[in-house]
Design an enzyme around this catalytic site. Structure first.
Site, PDB file in Angstrom:
ATOM      1  N   ASP A  62      -1.123  -6.297   0.183  1.00  0.00           N
ATOM      2  CA  ASP A  62      -1.253  -5.358   1.444  1.00  0.00           C
ATOM      3  C   ASP A  62      -3.014  -4.604   1.105  1.00  0.00           C
ATOM      4  OD1 ASP A  62       0.826  -5.269   2.784  1.00  0.00           O
ATOM      5  OD2 ASP A  62       1.053  -2.763   1.901  1.00  0.00           O
TER       6      ASP A  62
ATOM      7  N   GLU B  80      -1.471  -5.170   8.924  1.00  0.00           N
ATOM      8  CA  GLU B  80      -1.090  -4.811   9.621  1.00  0.00           C
ATOM      9  C   GLU B  80      -1.382  -4.725  11.235  1.00  0.00           C
ATOM     10  OE1 GLU B  80      -0.259  -0.088   8.897  1.00  0.00           O
ATOM     11  OE2 GLU B  80       1.024  -1.231   6.920  1.00  0.00           O
TER      12      GLU B  80
ATOM     13  N   ASP C 172       0.977  -1.184   0.502  1.00  0.00           N
ATOM     14  CA  ASP C 172       0.278  -0.173  -0.542  1.00  0.00           C
ATOM     15  C   ASP C 172       0.357   1.670  -0.010  1.00  0.00           C
ATOM     16  OD1 ASP C 172       1.029  -0.409   2.872  1.00  0.00           O
ATOM     17  OD2 ASP C 172      -1.125   0.193   3.333  1.00  0.00           O
ATOM     18  N   SER C 173       2.485   0.883   0.002  1.00  0.00           N
ATOM     19  CA  SER C 173       3.246   1.839  -0.138  1.00  0.00           C
ATOM     20  C   SER C 173       3.141   2.798  -1.846  1.00  0.00           C
ATOM     21  CB  SER C 173       4.633   1.617  -0.032  1.00  0.00           C
ATOM     22  OG  SER C 173       5.193   0.769  -0.612  1.00  0.00           O
TER      23      SER C 173
ATOM     24  N   GLU D  11       8.346  -3.930  11.143  1.00  0.00           N
ATOM     25  CA  GLU D  11       9.448  -2.630  10.088  1.00  0.00           C
ATOM     26  C   GLU D  11       9.521  -1.987  11.661  1.00  0.00           C
ATOM     27  OE1 GLU D  11       7.073  -0.942   7.496  1.00  0.00           O
ATOM     28  OE2 GLU D  11       8.127   1.159   7.530  1.00  0.00           O
TER      29      GLU D  11
ATOM     30  N   LYS E 158      -1.352  -8.932   3.605  1.00  0.00           N
ATOM     31  CA  LYS E 158      -0.697  -8.782   4.826  1.00  0.00           C
ATOM     32  C   LYS E 158      -1.771  -7.711   5.379  1.00  0.00           C
ATOM     33  CE  LYS E 158       3.375  -5.942   4.360  1.00  0.00           C
ATOM     34  NZ  LYS E 158       3.115  -4.804   4.958  1.00  0.00           N
TER      35      LYS E 158
HETATM   36  N1  LIG Z   1       8.811   4.676  -0.267  1.00  0.00           N
HETATM   37  C1  LIG Z   1       8.225   3.990   0.860  1.00  0.00           C
HETATM   38  N2  LIG Z   1       9.328   4.055   1.045  1.00  0.00           N
HETATM   39  C2  LIG Z   1       8.209   3.211   2.157  1.00  0.00           C
HETATM   40  O1  LIG Z   1       9.117   2.448   2.826  1.00  0.00           O
HETATM   41  C3  LIG Z   1       7.224   3.619   2.795  1.00  0.00           C
HETATM   42  C4  LIG Z   1       6.570   3.722   1.941  1.00  0.00           C
HETATM   43  N3  LIG Z   1       7.102   4.526   0.915  1.00  0.00           N
HETATM   44  N4  LIG Z   1       5.524   4.469   2.475  1.00  0.00           N
HETATM   45  C5  LIG Z   1       4.838   3.290   3.575  1.00  0.00           C
HETATM   46  C6  LIG Z   1       5.991   3.436   4.638  1.00  0.00           C
HETATM   47  C7  LIG Z   1       5.995   4.563   5.079  1.00  0.00           C
HETATM   48  N5  LIG Z   1       7.590   4.251   5.642  1.00  0.00           N
HETATM   49  C8  LIG Z   1       8.095   4.399   6.529  1.00  0.00           C
HETATM   50  C9  LIG Z   1       8.742   6.630   6.110  1.00  0.00           C
HETATM   51  C10 LIG Z   1       9.429   6.921   6.977  1.00  0.00           C
HETATM   52  C11 LIG Z   1      10.687   5.752   8.416  1.00  0.00           C
HETATM   53  C12 LIG Z   1      11.113   7.051   8.616  1.00  0.00           C
HETATM   54  O2  LIG Z   1      11.392   8.258   8.367  1.00  0.00           O
HETATM   55  N6  LIG Z   1      12.173   6.758   9.955  1.00  0.00           N
HETATM   56  C13 LIG Z   1      13.060   7.107  10.495  1.00  0.00           C
HETATM   57  C14 LIG Z   1      13.198   6.556  11.659  1.00  0.00           C
HETATM   58  C15 LIG Z   1      12.571   7.747  12.926  1.00  0.00           C
HETATM   59  C16 LIG Z   1      12.884   7.399  14.585  1.00  0.00           C
HETATM   60  O3  LIG Z   1      14.312   7.468  14.594  1.00  0.00           O
HETATM   61  O4  LIG Z   1      12.396   7.477  14.788  1.00  0.00           O
HETATM   62  C17 LIG Z   1      14.161   6.778   9.846  1.00  0.00           C
HETATM   63  O5  LIG Z   1      15.094   8.016   9.939  1.00  0.00           O
HETATM   64  O6  LIG Z   1      14.408   6.240   8.934  1.00  0.00           O
HETATM   65  C18 LIG Z   1       9.722   5.072   8.113  1.00  0.00           C
HETATM   66  C19 LIG Z   1       8.913   4.445   7.910  1.00  0.00           C
HETATM   67  C20 LIG Z   1       7.757   3.171   5.178  1.00  0.00           C
HETATM   68  N7  LIG Z   1       6.965   2.782   4.222  1.00  0.00           N
HETATM   69  C1  LIG Z   2       7.248  -1.471   3.252  1.00  0.00           C
HETATM   70  C2  LIG Z   2       5.918  -2.530   2.909  1.00  0.00           C
HETATM   71  C3  LIG Z   2       7.269  -3.480   4.324  1.00  0.00           C
HETATM   72  C4  LIG Z   2       4.990  -2.411   3.186  1.00  0.00           C
HETATM   73  O1  LIG Z   2       4.353  -2.568   4.473  1.00  0.00           O
HETATM   74  C5  LIG Z   2       4.610  -1.476   1.868  1.00  0.00           C
HETATM   75  O2  LIG Z   2       5.660  -1.373   0.878  1.00  0.00           O
HETATM   76  O3  LIG Z   2       3.660  -1.227   1.969  1.00  0.00           O
HETATM   77 MG   LIG Z   3       2.601  -1.994   3.632  1.00  0.00          MG
END
Ligand SMILES: Nc1nc(=O)c2c([nH]1)NC[C@@H]1CN(c3ccc(C(=O)N[C@@H](CCC(=O)O)C(=O)O)cc3)CN21
Ligand SMILES: CC(C)C(=O)C(=O)O
Ligand SMILES: [Mg+2]
Length: 262
Positions: A84, A114, A45-46, A180, A112
């Site tokens: 998803d 959540e 669903d990304s 994740e 899948k």
């Molecule tokens: N392009 C894309 N990639 C992805 O992995 C993704 C999506 N879209 N859309 C749905 C979700 C959103 N996701 C995300 C988005 C941002 C972070 C992020 O910025 N995480 C921080 C951690 C912050 C902390 O330390 O608490 C990082 O620095 O990675 C993580 C997962 C994973 N999924």
């Molecule tokens: C980041 C992965 C695990 C996901 O759920 C997605 O792409 O939607």
């Molecule tokens: Mg997803």
């Protein structure tokens, strides 16, 4: 390559061999990903972010997921096709079963979802109906508004909660777990105790498999990327070659590195 099934993934876990997963959203991408030997294709669903341009996955509907799942199924070779369940599709047992039926009939081979231990009855019902399930724990992006941002989950006491949630979902019949953005130490503990394979993203190397969003690992994402992403196009001339590099790097333990984990 032989058709990948949940039995293939179980066997790889038992033998201590890593397996690989990437997202795909259309038939051409599904062809690249499956031809490179990636074990599991995720219609994530990304797509709400990378295709539709939203800033979260909340706007994505069951109809959107069905459309992309059908396209991916047409392009897929032998990979296991997982799709998803989008935001609120698991709100009731009835909606869970109906959305899962639509995804499976569009060509998914596993769904899948959540959430945590409250999903156990839904997973039991899906199992009875012949629907394999992957339970997504930790940073569950559909709850971004509840979390107040994309933040690492499972720290301190929440880690024990996550392990107990995983146990309950496996007991209910989950065939795979996906974690994740959780501490790598917690993911390693989960991998050890889990009888079913554990896929990680931002969860360190000590899990059974890795997944990334295709657009992220191809360096196509215009914005800031998360810590767990590596751009495999940096060392490749074509998307197909970059996907093959990712597949190799995961299998031989070169990806992820400590810099990609929490
Ligand atoms: N392009 C894309 N990639 C992805 O992995 C993704 C999506 N879209 N859309 C749905 C979700 C959103 N996701 C995300 C988005 C941002 C972070 C992020 O910025 N995480 C921080 C951690 C912050 C902390 O330390 O608490 C990082 O620095 O990675 C993580 C997962 C994973 N999924
Ligand atoms: C980041 C992965 C695990 C996901 O759920 C997605 O792409 O939607
Ligand atoms: Mg997803």
């Amino acid at each position: 390559m032989a058709k990948i099934t949940i039995r293939t993934l179980q066997k790889m876990k038992a033998e201590g061999r890593k397996f690989t997963s990437l997202t795909a959203y259309d038939a051409t991408q599904a062809h690249w990903v499956s031809a490179a030997g990636i074990d599991v294709i995720l219609v994530g669903d990304s797509l709400g972010n990378v295709i539709q341009g939203h800033d979260s996955t909340v706007p994505v509907t069951v109809a959107d997921m069905v459309y992309h799942t059908a396209a991916v199924a047409r392009g897929n070779g032998d990979s296991l096709l997982m799709a998803d369940l989008p935001f609120m599709a698991t709100a009731t047992l009835e909606s869970t079963l109906d959305a899962s039926r639509q995804l499976m009939q569009a060509g998914a081979e596993m769904v899948k979802l959540e959430g945590a231990r409250w999903l156990a009855p839904a997973i039991e019902q899906l199992a009875r109906n012949g629907v394999p399930v992957c339970a997504h724990l930790g940073l569950t992006p559909q709850s971004v508004n509840k979390f107040g941002g994309y933040r690492v989950q499972g720290k301190d006491d929440a880690g024990l909660q996550l392990l107990e949630d995983a146990d309950a979902l496996v007991a209910a019949g989950a065939d795979l777990l996906l974690v994740e953005c959780i501490p790598a130490t917690l993911a390693a503990e989960l991998q050890k105790r889990s009888p079913v394979p554990v896929i990680g993203i931002g969860a360190g190397a000590d899990v059974d498999a890795q997944v990334l969003v295709l657009y992220d690992m191809l360096g196509l994402n215009p914005g800031r990327t998360a810590r767990f992403v590596r751009d495999f196009m940096a060392d490749a001339d074509t998307p197909q070659a970059a996907i093959a590099l990712y597949d190799q790097a995961v299998r031989n333990g070169d990806f992820p590195q400590p810099e990609h984990q929490f």
